[in-house]
Design a protein around this motif. Sequence first.
Motif, PDB file in Angstrom:
ATOM      1  N   ALA A 215       0.851  -1.182   0.000  1.00  0.00           N
ATOM      2  CA  ALA A 215       0.000   0.000   0.000  1.00  0.00           C
ATOM      3  C   ALA A 215       0.891   1.238   0.000  1.00  0.00           C
ATOM      4  N   ALA A 216       0.496   2.263  -0.759  1.00  0.00           N
ATOM      5  CA  ALA A 216       1.320   3.465  -0.857  1.00  0.00           C
ATOM      6  C   ALA A 216       0.443   4.674  -1.147  1.00  0.00           C
ATOM      7  N   PRO A 217       0.919   5.890  -0.793  1.00  0.00           N
ATOM      8  CA  PRO A 217       0.171   7.105  -1.141  1.00  0.00           C
ATOM      9  C   PRO A 217       0.069   7.279  -2.651  1.00  0.00           C
ATOM     10  N   VAL A 218      -1.027   7.881  -3.101  1.00  0.00           N
ATOM     11  CA  VAL A 218      -1.333   7.948  -4.528  1.00  0.00           C
ATOM     12  C   VAL A 218      -0.248   8.680  -5.317  1.00  0.00           C
ATOM     13  N   SER A 219       0.017   9.945  -4.973  1.00  0.00           N
ATOM     14  CA  SER A 219       0.943  10.743  -5.781  1.00  0.00           C
ATOM     15  C   SER A 219       2.358  10.194  -5.713  1.00  0.00           C
TER      16      SER A 219
ATOM     17  N   VAL B 153      -8.925  27.081  -3.703  1.00  0.00           N
ATOM     18  CA  VAL B 153      -8.769  25.708  -4.185  1.00  0.00           C
ATOM     19  C   VAL B 153      -8.293  24.810  -3.052  1.00  0.00           C
ATOM     20  N   THR B 154      -9.032  23.731  -2.814  1.00  0.00           N
ATOM     21  CA  THR B 154      -8.638  22.672  -1.894  1.00  0.00           C
ATOM     22  C   THR B 154      -8.803  21.351  -2.636  1.00  0.00           C
ATOM     23  N   ALA B 155      -7.870  20.436  -2.439  1.00  0.00           N
ATOM     24  CA  ALA B 155      -7.965  19.137  -3.124  1.00  0.00           C
ATOM     25  C   ALA B 155      -7.398  18.048  -2.234  1.00  0.00           C
ATOM     26  N   ASN B 156      -7.826  16.820  -2.489  1.00  0.00           N
ATOM     27  CA  ASN B 156      -7.323  15.679  -1.715  1.00  0.00           C
ATOM     28  C   ASN B 156      -6.213  14.941  -2.443  1.00  0.00           C
ATOM     29  N   ASN B 157      -5.595  15.609  -3.435  1.00  0.00           N
ATOM     30  CA  ASN B 157      -4.514  14.996  -4.199  1.00  0.00           C
ATOM     31  C   ASN B 157      -3.456  16.046  -4.505  1.00  0.00           C
TER      32      ASN B 157
ATOM     33  N   ASP C  86      -3.644  33.596  -2.196  1.00  0.00           N
ATOM     34  CA  ASP C  86      -4.407  32.364  -2.426  1.00  0.00           C
ATOM     35  C   ASP C  86      -3.470  31.179  -2.201  1.00  0.00           C
ATOM     36  N   CYS C  87      -3.837  30.321  -1.275  1.00  0.00           N
ATOM     37  CA  CYS C  87      -3.008  29.160  -0.934  1.00  0.00           C
ATOM     38  C   CYS C  87      -3.743  27.885  -1.335  1.00  0.00           C
ATOM     39  N   LEU C  88      -3.054  27.020  -2.042  1.00  0.00           N
ATOM     40  CA  LEU C  88      -3.634  25.773  -2.528  1.00  0.00           C
ATOM     41  C   LEU C  88      -3.479  24.723  -1.440  1.00  0.00           C
ATOM     42  N   ARG C  89      -4.595  24.268  -0.882  1.00  0.00           N
ATOM     43  CA  ARG C  89      -4.554  23.476   0.349  1.00  0.00           C
ATOM     44  C   ARG C  89      -4.879  22.008   0.089  1.00  0.00           C
ATOM     45  N   TYR C  90      -4.172  21.163   0.850  1.00  0.00           N
ATOM     46  CA  TYR C  90      -4.338  19.706   0.760  1.00  0.00           C
ATOM     47  C   TYR C  90      -5.321  19.270   1.839  1.00  0.00           C
ATOM     48  N   SER C  91      -6.482  18.774   1.423  1.00  0.00           N
ATOM     49  CA  SER C  91      -7.564  18.532   2.376  1.00  0.00           C
ATOM     50  C   SER C  91      -7.330  17.342   3.291  1.00  0.00           C
TER      51      SER C  91
END
Length: 308
Positions: free
Chosen positions: A97-101, A218-222, A189-194
């Motif tokens: 198992a590993a993180p996506v990115s 902008v917030t994203a889970n990736n 504007d800061c791009l945040r990792y949810s």
Amino acid sequence: MDVLNAMRIFSTVAELGSFAAASERLNLSKGLASKTVGALEDRLGVRLFNRTTRRLSLTEAGADYLARVASIVDAVDEAEAAAGRGSLEPSGTLRVAAPVSFGLRHLSGPFAEFRRAHPKVALDLQLNDRRVDLIEEGFDVALRISRALPESSLVARALAPIRVALCASPDYLAARGAPTTLAELADHDCLRYSLSGSPDSWAFGDAGEIRVPVGGGVTANNGDVLVDAARRGLGLIYQPTFLVGDDLAAGTLVPLLEDVPTPTYRLYALYPHRRYLPNKVRLLVEHLAAVFGDAPYWDVNDRPRPAG
């Protein structure tokens, strides 16, 4: 009845807490595992497990039996491993198992090298940014990125440092200017990792002790989505260098506030704590540690990437 094999199946079911997970690890059917344990109970004349539709637990007799047979199974496994070490070719399925990115960007090459060296090992890579339960879900190894791991029964091997960088695209900086202090991040504007523990603040300082509130549209889970958004000039990004390193080297992203210390995370390989570690697990962990190391290639421009 093969008593030693029955002991091994029983102890694996007890370790993993389910017949399904034990069957996956031992490469046998769930029905055969259940039937073998049932035959062992008949032979001993006691019930080893309390079974319900939701959980499996050892009886008092089962716990006492496990304490006695676990050392026997370990001793046999270790004797076989010692006899075959250096000549026994690893085989079977290795579930990782590993993180996506991180997996998308940095595991194809090392895994291709590993498969070429060990063609009898089948790699089953599952990419997911949630924290998997190795025991319950039947994984052999999990790769995890963290500053500090919570206490658990798992073995943790550090594979590489993971550094983070604050950066933005030249277009964004031309339009909005570059922050000169951490306090000025509030004006950007800061791009945040949810999926971070606190997406509305970023951690700075050697130990992450400085929390800076941030906001933006902008917030994203990736992480890859955030990197692409940063390239397009949508805001500042604060992400690991294994994600932004190529863009920093190419100039499509520009580093900011480089004099401000940032915390260092680590990439860990986690695996169940067992006296006998399967050879295929040991070899993969050692291979990844050699590939990444204390100065991973994404932080060192003249280090080649592993061949794909």
